[in-house]
Design an enzyme around this catalytic site. Structure first.
Site, PDB file in Angstrom:
ATOM      1  N   TYR A 476       0.840  -1.210   0.000  1.00 14.26           N
ATOM      2  CA  TYR A 476       0.000   0.000   0.000  1.00 14.26           C
ATOM      3  C   TYR A 476       0.874   1.259   0.000  1.00 14.26           C
ATOM      4  O   TYR A 476       0.970   1.947  -0.972  1.00 14.26           O
ATOM      5  CB  TYR A 476      -0.961  -0.017   1.192  1.00 14.26           C
ATOM      6  N   HIS A 675     -15.853   1.093  -4.012  1.00 10.65           N
ATOM      7  CA  HIS A 675     -14.431   1.034  -3.682  1.00 10.65           C
ATOM      8  C   HIS A 675     -14.080  -0.174  -2.834  1.00 10.65           C
ATOM      9  O   HIS A 675     -12.909  -0.461  -2.616  1.00 10.65           O
ATOM     10  CB  HIS A 675     -14.026   2.321  -2.954  1.00 10.65           C
TER      11      HIS A 675
END
Length: 709
Positions: A476, A675
């Site tokens: 990430y 999302h």
């Protein structure tokens, strides 16, 4: 920035790729003459028309792409076997920690494969729980989900949000908890909002004005805090904060203290740094009083005792600390340290008369119990080495719940007695999984500039380090978000196939405080990509895997990570799996609330230097023609209004144009999905089955559990 746009009618064309005797015909739209000019530099944007999520041309393109992708995936012989195994392992009862509101104790439960968790309740221990709220009844396909829920002070009313098709736009309903009947009108057009009650008469919530144009992609940049009085219409709601040019903020939240005395208001222009204000709700016409007047740090209320505020802040403390201040003089010069900053990052929670300070030491949690004078009461002995979640409760509580997990330990639930300073097992996970057959190893490796980066590598015991193990490297690296050691049913299925799962803690995340975060932002964003590339290199050098067996995966900001890595080092990996990614770095800030991400990214309009830096790593703009890129499966949702699917659409169209060789370049577009939050279990399982099947197939595996020679 000068913008020139000449629209040319798009038509569907095809070009083909041969893979395993299967001819792939990619639907590509004819280019349009769209050009942006930044600081004298013209940047073509030939697939700009794909940004229009309401056009028939975009809809046709989406349908055509999905047909190609699903046809390809249907040829993989073990795709259904992976789906069946995911369903089998996923199908166990999951129960969350209970919490008390009014006369009832509530908890969430999923029987196994239910699309959404169901909220249950009971009055007395030993009672048979009853269903209080079942989101599975909201829509036939499970795509309408329950967001957050908040109870009035006496527990007689509950306000909750629902999301339709995965959108961040929510509706708010209010229910009488005794009769389970809806009360008053449904609030609409609510986004990025908590729900915080003032007594039993009304609550605070946040939203934006409805944007002009598409509600899924149009820019929203002025968040407002409202108060809704029960029995009145939404149009009568009181604007509490925001709505003026002087108070234009992108993210505004309001929270009422547990004693109902104060309203705390946090206001931000980006995802990092906030102003903090409060109002004394006991006053007839409460004034807005400022605690922090700038955006240089992050500060939030942890708790209050009468007029004393207990705040968590990284102001002059990159790893965070707890301070105490009186509401009569709340500004920073009057703060007193209660729990000082340490070398480890603090995450604080409260329950009963205690503060629980959680620290992460090399991916392992440590929790300390303090009283409100700042005295250490106990170093809490945890069930093992891993991560804990919980330690949240009300002031009157004498016990509190927490879960313990790591990559090879399913989340068991514990109850902690705050007076006895001991915990007992409350509920053990019922998943059919033998942790003893797996191992997690924590390592450090050097990034390009010599920075040591931690990484956890998990796999079955006995895996031979011969460079032929299928490996997913997940990352990430942004927005001060920490990747902790959480158990994943899906990744368990991956490891059952002999797969390796590796997770590095990249710069840009929050694992080592604000300095670690800032080291992966704006003009230092390349550090994040370098950290990720170095992780892949480490796995190859140590023979965990090799270039032919390495896949990279990440979502949202992690999708950007995958896009940047595969364009900078296409030779490093075999498979790329960018999910709901931020992939057009020159235009991300023009959609929905994207401008709020500028703390991490900067924008192409900031300066010539910033524009050039962004363009040099922006995945959409870094793809080069006649280049052999990894086999790629892009995933997104057609209702994603956080990272709009246009990012993925434009990246897919450009990649299909540039790709040479036989590696497939596909995009999988989930319908009625956003999302990620609230995605039905059925859709999650289908997506993982497709991702794993695509990955193994392109690594050359003809069947499961067999290694290539």
């Amino acid at each position: 920035m000068k913008f020139i746009f000449y629209f040319v009618l798009s038509i569907i064309l095809f070009h083909s790729c041969k893979k395993n005797n299967l001819i792939l015909e990619y639907p590509l739209a004819k280019k349009v003459d769209s050009v942006d000019t930044y600081f004298g530099t013209a940047v073509p944007d030939p697939y700009r028309w794909l940004e229009d999520d309401r056009s028939a041309d975009t809809e046709d393109w989406v349908k055509a792409q999905n047909e190609v992708t699903l046809d390809y995936l249907s040829t993989i012989p073990y795709r259904d076997s992976l789906k069946n195994r995911l369903q089998e392992l996923w199908n166990y009862e999951k129960v969350t920690a209970p919490f008390k509101e009014g006369a009832y104790t509530y908890f969430y439960k999923n029987n196994g494969l239910q699309n959404q968790y169901v909220l249950y309740r009971f009055k007395n221990e030993g009672d048979i729980p009853e269903v209080f709220l079942d989101p599975n009844t909201f829509s036939p396909d499970g795509t309408t989900s329950l967001g957050n829920i908040s109870f009035s002070k006496d527990g007689s009313l509950a306000a909750y949000t629902i999301s339709e098709g995965g959108s961040d736009w929510r509706k708010v309903r209010v229910m009488d908890t005794d009769t389970k009947e809806l009360v008053g009108d449904t609030l609409v057009d609510v986004k990025f909002s908590g729900l915080s009650w003032k007594g039993n008469k009304g609550f605070y919530y946040s939203s934006y004005d409805k944007p002009k144009g598409s509600e899924l992609s149009a820019k929203t940049d002025q968040h407002k805090l409202y108060y809704h009085q029960l029995g009145t219409s939404q149009k009568e709601d009181q604007l509490v904060y925001g709505g003026t040019l002087e108070q234009k903020r992108r993210y505004v939240t309001g929270r009422v203290t547990e004693d109902d005395k104060y309203l705390l208001i946090s206001a931000s222009t980006t995802t990092s740094g906030n102003q903090l204000h409060f109002m004394n709700l006991e006053e007839e016409n409460p004034k807005l009083i400022t605690i922090v007047d700038n955006f240089d740090s992050d500060t939030y209320l942890l708790s209050n005792h009468e007029s004393k505020f207990y705040l968590v802040t990284n102001r002059d403390a990159p790893n965070k600390k707890v301070v105490v201040v009186d509401a009569t003089n709340p500004t920073p010069q009057n703060w007193k340290d209660l729990i000082p900053e340490t070398k480890n990052v603090l995450e604080a929670h409260t329950a009963g008369e205690y503060i629980f300070a959680k620290y992460m030491l090399a991916a392992v949690s440590q929790v300390k119990q303090y009283d409100y004078s700042g005295t250490l009461v106990s170093d809490i002995k945890l069930p093992g080495l891993g991560d804990v979640h919980g330690f949240n409760g009300k002031r009157k509580d004498t016990s509190v719940y927490f879960s313990f997990t790591n990559y090879i330990t399913p989340g068991d639930l514990y109850v902690y007695d705050m007076n006895e300073k001991s915990h007992t097992l409350y509920r053990k996970s019922k998943i059919d999984f033998d942790s003893d057959q797996y191992v997690s190893t924590h390592v450090f490796y050097n990034s390009k500039d010599g920075t040591k980066i931690p990484m956890t590598i998990t796999h079955k015991k006995g895996v031979e380090l011969d460079g032929k193990n299928p490996t997913i490297l997940y990352g990430y690296g942004g927005f001060n978000i920490s990747l902790t050691t959480n158990f994943s049913v899906a990744m368990t299925v991956w490891m059952e196939q002999g797969g390796i799962f590796a997770v590095p803690n990249l710069r840009g995340g929050g694992e080592f405080g604000k300095k670690w975060h800032d080291a992966g932002t704006k003009m230092q964003k390349q550090n994040v990509f370098d950290d990720f590339i170095a992780a892949g290199t480490y796995l190859i050098d140590k023979k965990y895997t090799s270039n032919d067996y390495l896949a990279i995966r990440g979502g949202s900001n992690g999708g950007l990570l995958v896009g940047a890595t595969m364009t900078q080092r296409p030779d490093l990996i075999k498979v790329a799996l960018p999910a709901v990614g931020v992939l057009d770095m020159l235009r991300y800030h023009t959609f929905t609330a994207g401008a709020g991400w500028s703390y991490d990214y900067g924008t192409a309009e900031d300066s010539k230097e910033m524009f050039e830096y962004l363009k040099n790593y922006s995945p959409v703009h870094c793809l080069k023609k006649n280049t052999r890129y990894p086999a790629t499966l892009i995933t997104t949702g057609d209702h994603d209004d956080r990272v709009v699917p246009a990012h993925s659409f434009k990246f897919a169209a450009t990649l299909q144009e540039c790709q040479t060789g036989t590696n497939p370049t596909l995009i999988r577009i989930e319908t009625d999905a956003g999302h990620g939050a609230g995605t039905p279990v059925s859709k999650i399982i289908e997506q993982y089955a497709d991702i794993f099947a695509f990955t193994l197939h392109n690594m050359g595996f003809e069947s499961l559990n067999k290694k290539r020679s």
